[in-house]
Design a protein around this motif. Structure first.
Motif, PDB file in Angstrom:
ATOM      1  N   ARG A 118     -10.470   2.111  60.458  1.00 31.91           N
ATOM      2  CA  ARG A 118     -10.479   3.138  59.414  1.00 31.91           C
ATOM      3  C   ARG A 118     -11.587   2.906  58.403  1.00 31.91           C
ATOM      4  O   ARG A 118     -12.263   3.824  57.980  1.00 31.91           O
ATOM      5  N   VAL A 119     -11.778   1.632  58.036  1.00 32.33           N
ATOM      6  CA  VAL A 119     -12.857   1.327  57.098  1.00 32.33           C
ATOM      7  C   VAL A 119     -14.200   1.703  57.721  1.00 32.33           C
ATOM      8  O   VAL A 119     -15.060   2.302  57.077  1.00 32.33           O
ATOM      9  N   ARG A 129      -8.956   3.542  46.714  1.00 29.48           N
ATOM     10  CA  ARG A 129      -9.208   2.938  48.015  1.00 29.48           C
ATOM     11  C   ARG A 129      -8.024   2.072  48.456  1.00 29.48           C
ATOM     12  O   ARG A 129      -7.574   2.121  49.601  1.00 29.48           O
ATOM     13  N   ASN A 158      -9.455  -2.012  60.148  1.00 26.74           N
ATOM     14  CA  ASN A 158     -10.906  -2.146  60.280  1.00 26.74           C
ATOM     15  C   ASN A 158     -11.537  -0.878  60.834  1.00 26.74           C
ATOM     16  O   ASN A 158     -12.616  -0.480  60.402  1.00 26.74           O
ATOM     17  N   PRO A 170     -14.419  11.424  51.973  1.00 20.10           N
ATOM     18  CA  PRO A 170     -13.052  10.876  51.982  1.00 20.10           C
ATOM     19  C   PRO A 170     -12.859   9.719  51.001  1.00 20.10           C
ATOM     20  O   PRO A 170     -11.733   9.415  50.637  1.00 20.10           O
ATOM     21  N   ASP A 224      -8.263  -6.378  55.888  1.00 14.94           N
ATOM     22  CA  ASP A 224      -8.591  -5.736  57.161  1.00 14.94           C
ATOM     23  C   ASP A 224      -9.971  -5.073  57.107  1.00 14.94           C
ATOM     24  O   ASP A 224     -10.162  -3.943  57.554  1.00 14.94           O
ATOM     25  N   MET A 248      -4.987   4.340  49.222  1.00 14.23           N
ATOM     26  CA  MET A 248      -5.176   5.048  50.494  1.00 14.23           C
ATOM     27  C   MET A 248      -4.847   4.126  51.653  1.00 14.23           C
ATOM     28  O   MET A 248      -4.231   4.520  52.629  1.00 14.23           O
ATOM     29  N   TYR A 249      -5.280   2.882  51.507  1.00 16.48           N
ATOM     30  CA  TYR A 249      -5.040   1.937  52.577  1.00 16.48           C
ATOM     31  C   TYR A 249      -3.553   1.653  52.738  1.00 16.48           C
ATOM     32  O   TYR A 249      -3.007   1.690  53.836  1.00 16.48           O
ATOM     33  N   GLY A 307      -1.810   4.649  54.080  1.00 16.55           N
ATOM     34  CA  GLY A 307      -2.250   5.113  55.393  1.00 16.55           C
ATOM     35  C   GLY A 307      -2.865   6.504  55.351  1.00 16.55           C
ATOM     36  O   GLY A 307      -2.664   7.318  56.256  1.00 16.55           O
ATOM     37  N   VAL A 308      -3.622   6.800  54.297  1.00 16.18           N
ATOM     38  CA  VAL A 308      -4.246   8.115  54.145  1.00 16.18           C
ATOM     39  C   VAL A 308      -5.737   7.979  54.419  1.00 16.18           C
ATOM     40  O   VAL A 308      -6.357   7.000  54.007  1.00 16.18           O
ATOM     41  N   ASP A 309      -6.322   8.934  55.119  1.00 14.51           N
ATOM     42  CA  ASP A 309      -7.742   8.832  55.471  1.00 14.51           C
ATOM     43  C   ASP A 309      -8.663   9.558  54.509  1.00 14.51           C
ATOM     44  O   ASP A 309      -9.845   9.259  54.436  1.00 14.51           O
ATOM     45  N   MET A 355     -11.521  -3.993  54.565  1.00  8.30           N
ATOM     46  CA  MET A 355     -11.683  -3.049  53.460  1.00  8.30           C
ATOM     47  C   MET A 355     -11.771  -3.821  52.153  1.00  8.30           C
ATOM     48  O   MET A 355     -10.954  -4.720  51.905  1.00  8.30           O
TER      49      MET A 355
END
Lengths: 313, 680
Positions: free
Chosen positions: B315-316, A175, B313, A80, A144, A178-179, A182-184, A146
């Motif tokens: 998700r990371v 990255r 967090n 991902p 958060d 995506m954040y 809101g995509v995984d 990331m």
């Protein structure tokens, strides 16, 4: 991601919108918006607009997208987050302005990340590029949890002290986007506006190439050829720099720094491919890195003798 | 008396550097003030990610005036000498004092050094401290030349007393000290004025900054525990992580989230390591010990109680753990086919350019493990096999990502490869002990493997002359030797090191082991001279034997008999040594009992015969207590002998016989220990 608070732009809807907003934000801050360098590089730092322009006394402010390749990170498009080809966004300002952190936080707000709703942190991360003979101090910026950017105050490039010091920002665009979106899974990320007649997702554009390059990087690339090319690039770099500074045709003082540096970039990428093919042992690794660094240093030395490098014209 | 408050406000200071920086700031400023004669009462230093602060209480208003008298030339000295003295002291000729010395009149200069106001001294000290601050790594920024850990933005420096606060006038490379600071970067960024430390701490708290690092750490630990307890969980303690996280936030907000179910079957060590290393998360485990939740610490309070922060967090973490699962599954596939791919790969990894590849090293360790196996109760074939398995995880993807999981992963992969438990355990346990706190392996195969691993490292580096010197020990050979010592002693392993380390350089290595043994035993309260006293005996390459002998000797020396015998021994030894030096001969010819002149002398002959007869078999049977008892029995006869006879008599024959008798005392005792080494 819900709409964020006042002072923060609405959330973007696509990968390209994130890029476009960064472009307009940094353009508004006075950066020259450059285009990607047309060669295979491992990171935006390799762009001559960063590596070479960080050297010497002349003020500089540039921002650009740089496609970057890390052959060992290939995951056949399955992972991902990991890609062997991805995009970085680079900002480089010399001398680093006193409000560089605030400028950076402003860029996050511009793409919809409101620091009042998110946890933005500057976590120690000293940057070092053994192949460029460069290092700096700074942070990875966490949003958060990331890592969304790398923030570095360049101290040395090509073995030379940076004076004045450049501030460098590197955003990992996939990255970060995506954040924000809101995509995984990177392949699911909308590349253009999902409301358009022909919506394209990241995977529509890059899934197949990730597969192809993963196979190429890990198993197919001809290592004998790569080695030959590495040595050729190394020799060519040295040859170009060794040429007399006075051009025979025009009689002008022309040091071929950038053509030589192209060969350094090539050597670096060939080394990365050889590494991905698993044919470089731990001890050899250091030796190869040292050889690329020698090229980068030679280019840095030469750059400082040119007008762009601050030498008297 | 005034209060001094200093705050150095910068961009984010690395968490790991904050504790040292607090201490350095306190030490450098207070040393600087004291060196200039300015006294203070109390000192306290604080740090947050963006500031270093120092408060000093009861600072004197000024430094005292000092008067110094310096002696100069004689009054009749050449004019040039007198002028030189005037220049050096800055005193006018009319102010010189003349004193009568022994032979002449001499000039004296009275130099008055007036006291200076505190602000002037503080300004001088602070500028010096800022310019020379000993950050482990520092940088320049912009077009400036000042070095700081990250760009330094403002300096707050005020002296405050009953009359109010005054700004200390100091400018460091363009940064002028003021009396303002700012609060939390996002929640309270406005600047505000500060009138003293109490005001500073209170206003900071209102501006969402907890100044005291210990309070932040305490708050994080307490909040995390409360939150975990409410869910029937417990936080896995991690003091180093707590200290780091407390250095990353000014306003800690603890959040707890669940690990997605698809990752719960990853080994707990992987979960914990991945969360700690990549995300600086604490782990929370349920009653069964399974790690099911993470704890993260944000630096900001949000209206939505951190919902997006927690979601982000999580998700990371999911991305990180899917990477970990990718490595785990990839590794398991290799493991299930017997790990042949990794075994092959070890040949490509250099251990040291003079000591070959990891594969070469594994080959050596395997042979050695088989050799050691019988001495530790392990099956040689099993030990050899364990050695061939135990290093394979070096090639696994997981260990490539998390080197600290080496061994832990080795065990999982060995089990997956169908290896028996004792082999798999050896893959994990042979790394122990990693540190002073760590327990040593006890399973025979693990012990054989652990010893073989370290002994190969030691003999290898010794053979190429890479031995530790001073503070330099790049290959951690002291730790390897200490590991051998701890494993041998804890398991009572009887192992003659000489047969493993060989002769030649091996003697040097054996001496290294003895040094490490002394250090180790000293930490356990065993005197080094007691160890020295038994090292001269045969079999000193058997560390367990050395320690058993030292233990018995130590106990013996603690008794009254022991102490007195050492006195008697020393007396005998001194007389003998002096006589031997004077006469130029060695009195090692056996004494003759028939030449005994007095009953006490005859009794000593008998006692020595009895002791000798008892000591040899007791030592052979390693019954050191019995050997000590036999030696103790000599105490009374030795004391009585010295009481009754004069060694250096006029009768040369008797004298020689007595000196030979003294030699025999030394020889008999030497069978148990070299009492001459005992100090005090």
């Amino acid at each position: 991601m819900a709409a964020d608070g006042a002072g923060t732009a609405k959330a973007p809807r696509s990968f390209q919108e994130v890029i476009l907003r960064l472009q307009s934000y940094w353009a508004a801050q006075g950066c020259a918006i450059l285009q990607p360098y047309d060669m295979e590089v491992g990171a935006g730092t390799f762009h001559p607009a960063t590596t070479l322009r960080a050297l010497g006394p002349r003020p500089w402010a540039a921002a650009f997208v740089q496609p970057s390749r890390r052959p060992t990170d290939g995951r056949y498009g399955d992972n991902p987050n990991r890609l062997q080809h991805y995009y970085q966004y680079q900002v480089i300002i010399k001398p680093s302005p006193p409000d560089m952190q605030e400028l950076y936080l402003g860029s996050l707000a511009a793409i919809g990340l409101d620091p009042a709703r998110h946890d933005v942190r500057f976590v120690e991360d000293d940057w070092e590029s053994p192949t460029l003979g460069a290092w700096g101090l700074g942070w990875e910026v966490w949003c958060d949890g990331m890592e969304v950017s790398q923030f570095t105050y360049f101290q040395q490039v090509g073995g030379h002290d940076c004076a004045p010091v450049s501030g460098e920002l590197t955003y990992g665009l996939e990255r970060l986007a995506m954040y924000v979106l809101g995509v995984d899974h990177v392949m699911e990320m909308p590349f253009n506006d999902p409301q358009t007649p022909i919506p394209l997702r990241y995977g529509d554009i890059f899934r197949q190439t990730e597969e192809e390059y993963s196979r190429h990087n890990f198993d197919a690339a001809d290592t004998a050829m790569l080695l030959r090319h590495f040595e050729a690039a190394e020799a060519e770099c040295a040859r170009l720099l060794a040429a007399p500074a006075i051009d025979a045709r025009t009689g002008r003082h022309i040091v071929m720094v950038h053509p030589a540096y192209d060969q350094c970039i090539k050597a670096s990428h060939l080394f990365n491919l050889l590494d991905a093919r698993g044919v470089i042992s731990v001890t050899e690794r250091q030796a190869y890195i040292g050889r690329v660094r020698a090229l980068a240093k030679a280019c840095a030395d030469a750059f400082l003798t040119t007008t762009a490098g601050g030498a008297a014209a | 008396m005034a209060e001094l408050l200093i705050e150095l406000f910068s961009e984010e200071i690395p968490a790991r550097m904050q504790p040292r920086a607090r201490e350095d700031l306190r030490r450098l400023v207070t040393d600087g003030l004291v060196a200039r004669g300015l006294t203070y009462g109390q000192a306290a230093a604080f740090s947050t990610p963006r500031r270093l602060a120092l408060v000093l209480g009861d600072v004197a208003e000024r430094s005292p005036t000092l008067i110094e008298e310096r002696k100069g030339p004689r009054t009749d000295a050449p004019e040039a000498a007198i002028e030189g003295f005037l220049r050096a002291t800055g005193v006018a000729r009319a102010d010189l004092i003349v004193r009568d010395e022994k032979k002449a009149q001499v000039y004296f200069a009275r130099i008055e050094r007036p006291g200076r106001p505190a602000a002037e001294i503080v300004a001088e000290v602070l500028a010096e401290v800022v310019r020379g601050f000993p950050w482990p790594k520092s940088m320049r920024w912009g077009a400036g030349t000042l070095r700081w850990v990250r760009p330094l933005h403002t300096i707050l420096c005020i002296l405050s007393g009953p009359a109010g606060a005054e700004i200390v006038p100091v400018v460091v490379e363009g940064i002028a000290a003021g009396d303002t600071t700012a609060g939390h970067r996002f929640m309270a960024p406005a600047r505000f004025r500060v009138a003293g430390f109490e005001d500073y701490a209170r206003k900071l708290a209102a501006a969402k900054v907890v100044l005291d690092h210990d309070r932040r750490a305490g708050q994080i630990a307490a909040d995390a525990e409360t939150m975990a307890f409410a869910r029937g969980l417990a936080v896995v303690p991690d003091a180093a992580l707590l200290a780091e996280v407390a250095g990353l936030v000014e306003w800690p907000v603890v959040l707890m989230g669940a690990i997605a179910p698809e990752f719960l079957d990853l080994p707990p060590e992987v979960l914990q390591t991945s969360m700690r290393e990549h995300q600086k998360f604490f782990s929370a485990r349920d009653a069964s010990g399974r790690i099911t939740h993470f704890v993260t610490v944000a630096n900001v309070e949000t209206e939505d109680r951190g919902a997006p922060i927690l979601a982000g967090n999580a998700r990371v973490l999911a991305a990180r753990l899917s990477d970990a699962r990718f490595f785990w599954e990839k590794d398991l596939r290799v493991a299930k086919t017997g790990m042949a791919e990794w075994a092959e790969g070890l040949g490509a990894v250099t251990f040291h350019n003079l000591l070959g590849s990891q594969a070469d090293r594994v080959g050596r360790i395997a042979k050695l493990a088989a050799q050691i196996a019988p001495m530790v109760g392990a099956d040689p074939a099993a030990a050899e096999h364990a050695a061939r398995i135990a290093k394979l995880d070096l090639r696994s993807a997981m260990v490539g990502e998390f080197p600290e999981l080496q061994g832990v992963m080795g065990r999982y992969y060995a089990l997956a490869a169908g290896e028996p438990a004792e082999i798999a355990d050896a893959a994990r346990d042979h790394w122990a002990p990693r540190g002073a706190e760590d327990a040593v392996p006890t399973a025979p195969v693990s012990v054989a493997m652990a010893l073989a691993d370290r002994l190969d490292t030691l003999t290898g580096f010794w053979s190429i002359g890479e031995t530790p010197t001073g503070s330099k020990d790049p290959f951690a050979l002291r730790r390897a030797a200490l590991g051998v010592i701890r494993i041998v002693l804890a398991n009572g392993v009887r192992l003659g090191l000489r047969q493993i380390v060989g002769a030649g350089r091996g003697d040097d290595l054996l001496a290294f082991f003895h040094d490490r043994l002394k250090v180790h035993l000293r930490e356990q309260g065993v005197r080094h001279d007691v160890i020295d006293a038994v090292l001269a005996l045969p079999g000193s390459d058997d560390l367990a034997l050395v320690v058993a002998r030292a233990g018995a000797l130590g106990a013996f020396l603690g008794t009254e008999d022991g102490g007195n015998l050492v006195q008697g021994f020393r007396r005998a030894n001194n007389i003998l040594t002096q006589a031997e030096a004077k006469d130029g001969v060695e009195y090692s010819f056996g004494p003759d009992a028939r030449l005994a002149q007095v009953p006490e002398e005859a009794a000593l002959f008998a006692a020595l015969d009895a002791a000798e007869a008892a000591i040899a078999p007791a030592m052979a049977a390693e019954d050191f207590a019995a050997a000590m008892r036999a030696m103790a029995a000599l105490r009374a006869p030795v004391d009585a002998f010295f009481e009754a006879v004069q060694i250096n008599t006029d009768n040369a024959v008797v004298r020689r016989n007595r000196l030979n008798l003294l030699h025999r005392i030394r020889a008999v005792c030497a069978g148990v220990a070299d009492l001459g080494r005992i100090e005090g």
